[in-house]
Design a protein around this motif. Structure first.
Motif, PDB file in Angstrom:
ATOM      1  N   ILE A  35       0.848  -1.197   0.000  1.00 38.57           N
ATOM      2  CA  ILE A  35       0.000   0.000   0.000  1.00 38.57           C
ATOM      3  C   ILE A  35       0.886   1.250   0.000  1.00 38.57           C
ATOM      4  O   ILE A  35       0.688   2.172  -0.791  1.00 38.57           O
ATOM      5  CB  ILE A  35      -0.946  -0.002   1.224  1.00 38.57           C
ATOM      6  CG1 ILE A  35      -1.889  -1.206   1.167  1.00 38.57           C
ATOM      7  CG2 ILE A  35      -1.739   1.290   1.307  1.00 38.57           C
ATOM      8  CD1 ILE A  35      -2.576  -1.545   2.478  1.00 38.57           C
ATOM      9  N   ARG A  38       2.810   1.632  -3.290  1.00 40.81           N
ATOM     10  CA  ARG A  38       1.954   1.656  -4.478  1.00 40.81           C
ATOM     11  C   ARG A  38       2.223   0.466  -5.405  1.00 40.81           C
ATOM     12  O   ARG A  38       2.372   0.614  -6.608  1.00 40.81           O
ATOM     13  CB  ARG A  38       2.099   2.985  -5.226  1.00 40.81           C
ATOM     14  CG  ARG A  38       1.843   4.177  -4.305  1.00 40.81           C
ATOM     15  CD  ARG A  38       1.222   5.346  -5.035  1.00 40.81           C
ATOM     16  NE  ARG A  38       0.434   6.150  -4.104  1.00 40.81           N
ATOM     17  CZ  ARG A  38      -0.800   6.572  -4.361  1.00 40.81           C
ATOM     18  NH1 ARG A  38      -1.399   6.256  -5.473  1.00 40.81           N
ATOM     19  NH2 ARG A  38      -1.450   7.307  -3.495  1.00 40.81           N
ATOM     20  N   GLY A  88      -8.346   1.594   3.721  1.00 35.24           N
ATOM     21  CA  GLY A  88      -7.354   2.384   2.981  1.00 35.24           C
ATOM     22  C   GLY A  88      -7.221   1.905   1.552  1.00 35.24           C
ATOM     23  O   GLY A  88      -7.151   2.706   0.608  1.00 35.24           O
ATOM     24  N   ILE A  89      -7.202   0.582   1.375  1.00 31.45           N
ATOM     25  CA  ILE A  89      -7.108   0.010   0.029  1.00 31.45           C
ATOM     26  C   ILE A  89      -8.325   0.432  -0.791  1.00 31.45           C
ATOM     27  O   ILE A  89      -8.205   0.839  -1.942  1.00 31.45           O
ATOM     28  CB  ILE A  89      -7.006  -1.542   0.096  1.00 31.45           C
ATOM     29  CG1 ILE A  89      -5.673  -1.961   0.734  1.00 31.45           C
ATOM     30  CG2 ILE A  89      -7.164  -2.154  -1.281  1.00 31.45           C
ATOM     31  CD1 ILE A  89      -5.533  -3.471   0.960  1.00 31.45           C
ATOM     32  N   ASP A  91     -10.180   3.054  -0.439  1.00 29.25           N
ATOM     33  CA  ASP A  91     -10.092   4.467  -0.818  1.00 29.25           C
ATOM     34  C   ASP A  91      -9.181   4.640  -2.026  1.00 29.25           C
ATOM     35  O   ASP A  91      -9.453   5.452  -2.912  1.00 29.25           O
ATOM     36  CB  ASP A  91      -9.578   5.311   0.357  1.00 29.25           C
ATOM     37  CG  ASP A  91     -10.679   5.608   1.366  1.00 29.25           C
ATOM     38  OD1 ASP A  91     -11.872   5.456   1.018  1.00 29.25           O
ATOM     39  OD2 ASP A  91     -10.351   5.982   2.505  1.00 29.25           O
ATOM     40  N   TRP A  92      -8.095   3.868  -2.050  1.00 36.21           N
ATOM     41  CA  TRP A  92      -7.191   3.935  -3.201  1.00 36.21           C
ATOM     42  C   TRP A  92      -7.907   3.427  -4.470  1.00 36.21           C
ATOM     43  O   TRP A  92      -7.816   4.052  -5.531  1.00 36.21           O
ATOM     44  CB  TRP A  92      -5.914   3.120  -2.939  1.00 36.21           C
ATOM     45  CG  TRP A  92      -5.017   3.150  -4.137  1.00 36.21           C
ATOM     46  CD1 TRP A  92      -4.143   4.146  -4.480  1.00 36.21           C
ATOM     47  CD2 TRP A  92      -4.951   2.169  -5.182  1.00 36.21           C
ATOM     48  NE1 TRP A  92      -3.536   3.844  -5.680  1.00 36.21           N
ATOM     49  CE2 TRP A  92      -4.015   2.642  -6.127  1.00 36.21           C
ATOM     50  CE3 TRP A  92      -5.589   0.945  -5.412  1.00 36.21           C
ATOM     51  CZ2 TRP A  92      -3.690   1.928  -7.295  1.00 36.21           C
ATOM     52  CZ3 TRP A  92      -5.285   0.240  -6.566  1.00 36.21           C
ATOM     53  CH2 TRP A  92      -4.337   0.726  -7.496  1.00 36.21           C
ATOM     54  N   GLU A  95     -10.289   6.128  -5.717  1.00 38.85           N
ATOM     55  CA  GLU A  95      -9.625   7.243  -6.384  1.00 38.85           C
ATOM     56  C   GLU A  95      -9.062   6.839  -7.750  1.00 38.85           C
ATOM     57  O   GLU A  95      -9.255   7.525  -8.747  1.00 38.85           O
ATOM     58  CB  GLU A  95      -8.499   7.788  -5.488  1.00 38.85           C
ATOM     59  CG  GLU A  95      -7.825   8.992  -6.113  1.00 38.85           C
ATOM     60  CD  GLU A  95      -6.738   9.593  -5.238  1.00 38.85           C
ATOM     61  OE1 GLU A  95      -6.606   9.183  -4.081  1.00 38.85           O
ATOM     62  OE2 GLU A  95      -6.036  10.488  -5.741  1.00 38.85           O
ATOM     63  N   GLU A  96      -8.385   5.687  -7.758  1.00 35.15           N
ATOM     64  CA  GLU A  96      -7.760   5.205  -8.992  1.00 35.15           C
ATOM     65  C   GLU A  96      -8.809   4.922 -10.078  1.00 35.15           C
ATOM     66  O   GLU A  96      -8.630   5.283 -11.239  1.00 35.15           O
ATOM     67  CB  GLU A  96      -6.953   3.935  -8.670  1.00 35.15           C
ATOM     68  CG  GLU A  96      -6.255   3.288  -9.837  1.00 35.15           C
ATOM     69  CD  GLU A  96      -5.037   4.055 -10.335  1.00 35.15           C
ATOM     70  OE1 GLU A  96      -4.582   4.984  -9.634  1.00 35.15           O
ATOM     71  OE2 GLU A  96      -4.559   3.718 -11.436  1.00 35.15           O
ATOM     72  N   GLN A 134     -14.699  12.360  -4.616  1.00 38.89           N
ATOM     73  CA  GLN A 134     -13.908  11.919  -5.784  1.00 38.89           C
ATOM     74  C   GLN A 134     -14.655  12.196  -7.084  1.00 38.89           C
ATOM     75  O   GLN A 134     -14.056  12.625  -8.079  1.00 38.89           O
ATOM     76  CB  GLN A 134     -13.564  10.421  -5.689  1.00 38.89           C
ATOM     77  CG  GLN A 134     -12.621  10.041  -4.556  1.00 38.89           C
ATOM     78  CD  GLN A 134     -11.236  10.673  -4.695  1.00 38.89           C
ATOM     79  OE1 GLN A 134     -10.847  11.187  -5.741  1.00 38.89           O
ATOM     80  NE2 GLN A 134     -10.485  10.655  -3.605  1.00 38.89           N
TER      81      GLN A 134
END
Ligand code: C2E
Ligand code: MG
Ligand code: MG
Ligand code: MG
Length: 275
Positions: A35, A38, A88-89, A91-92, A95-96, A134
């Motif tokens: 994480i 990246r 957290g993952i 959220d990534w 966004e991605e 987002q």
């Protein structure tokens, strides 16, 4: 997910179980570092309508660890859920995938992007707001984002998830029930929830068209979904026989290796190779 076996007590004293604990800690440690560094990536798999036009893409997490090599989501997602790392993952992933969707829309994509959401994220009060943020940040319309939640996660604690689910509805986000048929759905809840799509689990598609039980189950799911005003997509379509059976049975969409494999390019790759 590992099932508790009746031999659990015996396993506890074997060296193999010690190895399992070590393996688990090592995986968690490396996942945290993935994480931070990246090392996570999204692959995108197309979802196709009956005329085999691409209607959307599902974002699927990939983790290629420099030491362990590729680790399957089937292995690390449950671990991320147990440890809370999934927030957290997730959220990534959000966004991605929205950033990618923005790029695709700029290139003429009009379909949707579907992301997988865990139970823990549903119970996170800030999640819906972060989605709204987002979407606004990247200037993407809410109706182009779909959230896939497994039947099991959705039904596990509906009362607690209800606030988030209602926020999804207010925002205009589409909700798909993933792995449908593998858990237990309360039809009353299903009717009350803002569900727009049912995803027939791959295990029911595998036996088509020969297996009479699978065929009957698929027909039942399709008619139940339609009677509730939901669309249906079948997962794990691998053969032409399965695809034509499903289309004839009224499945609105299909997803599977026959039509497209998860890959980093998604819509952009499809633009280049024409499919
Ligand atoms: P899922 O959401 O039900 O995704 C479908 C899985 O089936 C994916 O496995 C996909 O690669 C695989 N698949 C697609 N077509 C076929 C086919 O024709 N045949 C076969 N045999 N398999 C096919 P994958 O990528 O290993 O993901 C496994 C599960 O991990 C997903 O199941 C989902 O529950 C979870 N997952 C993946 N990415 C995320 C994520 O970003 N967040 C969360 N919370 N979970 C994720
Ligand atoms: Mg899914
Ligand atoms: Mg599924
Ligand atoms: Mg492709």
């Amino acid at each position: 997910r590992a099932k508790k076996s009746p031999n659990r007590k015996v396993e506890f004293f074997t060296p193999e179980f010690g190895d399992q604990i070590h393996h688990r800690h090592e995986l968690i440690r490396r996942l945290k570092s993935a994480i931070e560094n990246r090392h996570l990536q999204l692959h995108y798999q197309g979802q196709f309508d009956r005329l085999r036009r691409c209607a959307g893409y599902e974002a699927l997490l990939r983790w290629h660890d420099p030491v362990l090599g590729p680790v399957s989501p089937a292995e690390f997602i449950p671990l991320a859920e147990e440890t809370g790392l999934i927030v957290g993952i997730g959220d990534w992933v959000l966004e991605e995938s929205v950033a990618t969707l923005r790029q695709w829309v700029d290139q003429g994509f009009t379909g949707r992007m579907a992301i997988n959401v865990s139970a823990l994220q549903l119970h996170d009060e800030g999640f819906a707001d972060r989605i709204a943020h987002q979407l606004a940040y990247f200037g993407v319309s809410a109706d182009q984002l779909e959230l896939e939640i497994t039947e099991t996660a959705l039904m596990a604690d509906v009362e607690r998830a209800m606030a988030t689910l209602n926020r999804f509805r207010e925002l205009g986000l589409a909700l798909a029930v993933d792995d449908f048929g593998t858990g237990y759905s309360s039809l009353a809840y299903l009717k009350a929830l803002p569900v727009s799509r049912i995803k027939i689990d791959r295990t029911f598609v595998t036996g088509l068209p020969e297996n009479a039980q699978d065929a009957a189950l698929c027909r039942t799911i399709i008619s139940m979904a339609h009677s509730m005003g939901c669309d249906v997509i079948a997962e794990g379509v691998e053969t032409e026989d399965q695809a034509s059976w499903l289309a004839l049975a009224g499945s609105d969409e299909m997803q599977g290796f026959l039509l497209d494999r998860p890959e980093p390019g998604g819509f952009l790759a499809g633009q280049n190779d024409g499919g």
